[in-house]
Design an enzyme around this catalytic site. Sequence first.
Site, PDB file in Angstrom:
ATOM      1  N   ASN A 164     -11.605  -4.942  -4.505  1.00 18.84           N
ATOM      2  CA  ASN A 164     -12.158  -3.780  -5.211  1.00 18.84           C
ATOM      3  C   ASN A 164     -12.071  -3.941  -6.724  1.00 18.84           C
ATOM      4  OD1 ASN A 164     -13.243  -2.157  -3.160  1.00 18.84           O
ATOM      5  ND2 ASN A 164     -11.249  -1.269  -2.668  1.00 18.84           N
ATOM      6  N   HIS A 196      -1.223   5.623   0.431  1.00 23.32           N
ATOM      7  CA  HIS A 196      -2.009   4.419   0.133  1.00 23.32           C
ATOM      8  C   HIS A 196      -2.119   4.263  -1.381  1.00 23.32           C
ATOM      9  CE1 HIS A 196      -4.783   1.231   0.366  1.00 23.32           C
ATOM     10  NE2 HIS A 196      -5.675   1.723   1.202  1.00 23.32           N
ATOM     11  N   GLN A 229      -1.995   7.072   7.249  1.00 24.77           N
ATOM     12  CA  GLN A 229      -2.186   6.599   5.879  1.00 24.77           C
ATOM     13  C   GLN A 229      -3.059   7.584   5.096  1.00 24.77           C
ATOM     14  OE1 GLN A 229      -4.517   3.190   4.583  1.00 24.77           O
ATOM     15  NE2 GLN A 229      -2.717   2.354   3.576  1.00 24.77           N
ATOM     16  N   ARG A 255       2.378   2.201   0.290  1.00 24.68           N
ATOM     17  CA  ARG A 255       1.788   0.858   0.361  1.00 24.68           C
ATOM     18  C   ARG A 255       1.259   0.419  -1.008  1.00 24.68           C
ATOM     19  NH1 ARG A 255      -2.972  -2.219   3.599  1.00 24.68           N
ATOM     20  NH2 ARG A 255      -1.611  -3.600   4.783  1.00 24.68           N
ATOM     21  N   THR A 274      -9.539   0.328   8.567  1.00 26.08           N
ATOM     22  CA  THR A 274     -10.710   1.206   8.528  1.00 26.08           C
ATOM     23  C   THR A 274     -11.679   0.800   9.634  1.00 26.08           C
ATOM     24  OG1 THR A 274     -10.507   1.719   6.195  1.00 26.08           O
ATOM     25  CG2 THR A 274     -12.712   1.863   7.118  1.00 26.08           C
ATOM     26  N   ASN A 299      -4.890  -1.781  -2.803  1.00 23.15           N
ATOM     27  CA  ASN A 299      -6.269  -2.211  -2.556  1.00 23.15           C
ATOM     28  C   ASN A 299      -7.330  -1.552  -3.432  1.00 23.15           C
ATOM     29  OD1 ASN A 299      -5.174  -3.867  -0.659  1.00 23.15           O
ATOM     30  ND2 ASN A 299      -5.654  -2.569   1.093  1.00 23.15           N
ATOM     31  N   GLY A 355      -2.902  -6.785  10.945  1.00 20.10           N
ATOM     32  CA  GLY A 355      -4.147  -6.039  10.960  1.00 20.10           C
ATOM     33  C   GLY A 355      -5.109  -6.598  11.988  1.00 20.10           C
ATOM     34  N   ARG A 356      -5.845  -7.631  11.591  1.00 20.53           N
ATOM     35  CA  ARG A 356      -6.848  -8.219  12.493  1.00 20.53           C
ATOM     36  C   ARG A 356      -6.280  -8.611  13.855  1.00 20.53           C
ATOM     37  NH1 ARG A 356     -11.423 -11.077   9.340  1.00 20.53           N
ATOM     38  NH2 ARG A 356     -11.654  -9.643   7.619  1.00 20.53           N
TER      39      ARG A 356
HETATM   40  C1  PHB Z   1     -12.213  -1.322   3.852  1.00 19.75           C
HETATM   41  O1  PHB Z   1     -12.817  -0.411   4.420  1.00 19.75           O
HETATM   42  O2  PHB Z   1     -12.711  -2.437   3.661  1.00 19.75           O
HETATM   43  C2  PHB Z   1     -10.847  -1.075   3.370  1.00 19.75           C
HETATM   44  C3  PHB Z   1     -10.311   0.193   3.466  1.00 19.75           C
HETATM   45  C4  PHB Z   1      -9.025   0.406   3.025  1.00 19.75           C
HETATM   46  C5  PHB Z   1      -8.301  -0.647   2.507  1.00 19.75           C
HETATM   47  C6  PHB Z   1      -8.830  -1.897   2.426  1.00 19.75           C
HETATM   48  C7  PHB Z   1     -10.113  -2.108   2.857  1.00 19.75           C
HETATM   49  O3  PHB Z   1      -7.069  -0.440   2.075  1.00 19.75           O
END
Ligand code: PHB
Length: 387
Positions: free
Chosen positions: A241, A181, A100, A233, A26, A184, A328-329
Amino acid sequence: MPLSLFSRYEIGPYTLKNRMVMAPLTRSRSKQPGNIPTRLNAFYYAQRAGAGLIVTEATQISPQGQGYAWTPGIHTPEQVEGWRLVAEAVHDADGLIFMQLWHVGRISHPALQPKGALPVAPSAIAPSGRAFITNVLGEPEFVPFVTPRALETGELPEIVRQYAQAARNALLAGLDGVEIHAANGYLLDQFLNSSTNRRGDAYGGPAANRARLLLEVVDAVIQACGSGRVGVRLSPLGTFNDMGDEDPESLFGHVAEQLDRRDLAYLHVVDPSHGGHQAGDSADPRGVALMSLIRARYTGTLVVCGGYTRARAEATLQAGQADLVAFGRPFLANPDLPERFRAQTELNTPDEATFYGGGVHGYVDYPTLKQLHGEEGLPDFSVLEGA
Ligand code: PHB
């Protein structure tokens, strides 16, 4: 050459040039009003087209599905046209890109909902924590979550239909496939987990019932796209969350078994063995065991994600524990991540202050190795400002 991150891989109708997936991230940089992807977003994804597969940032399937300021959607003609810029730019750079598909459920706020309505969820249980909204001045603000409204059974078919329509829109925009999705702590994960699903209808109670909405969505999206263009996913054991399940082994064992019957492009798991979404260094035995259970029950392509380094990714592939690894990062901060992994060289550090919102800075101005070493100039970002 031994199996490695740089070997090719086939999923559905596609050949991935390597086994590195860019994880969904995101970034909250869509054009306002309208939550529309832009040329700037297209540039960002094209910079990262060295990935075997890109999964886009989570993208809302409907206005109700939005939970954060400035995230893109895929439910209006303008959004489809915006995504077309992204798909074309990635394809021109020889990349593959899946979208996604996202409905946030209770992780939203009336400020983001049509007509200021309450967010919806399987049950009227508020998450702890804060929502990321914009105030009346359009400035970002964090406010406490509210108690959501429990969805009526009769509303669920419309949500399933919206997922299928969003999938058709993604293909219409030229994307190569979609990822549902269900991780999370967003809507489909809220249905899966016992802590957020207290329903008394056919969508609550035993794990098979809690998995029903996800499987209906998967089947509708397969109808829309063909199974080889659909990934899913999950985030078993995830607590992000405010999530939790009373028996995750039974729940995710069942889900893996059901998904295995559907010949998907892939199953993508936020790997709980190293802390999942909030990844750490030490292995959690319960997470390791749950990943093995999923690997045993799901015989198709498995993508894992969550704090992987190059070395741990290679070891995971070689041990046969996964087929693809998502980053990701590292991809956020290194547009040329595959080249850097190949060269086993240093990585740029992600800057959390620029993750969400803003423009060029912290988005498309992370340098490549070639730019760092002066072998390539920096692009002219001025043409992208306000794009
Ligand atoms: C976020 O914006 O922090 C975020 C969004 C989607 C996700 C995980 C985190 O799957």
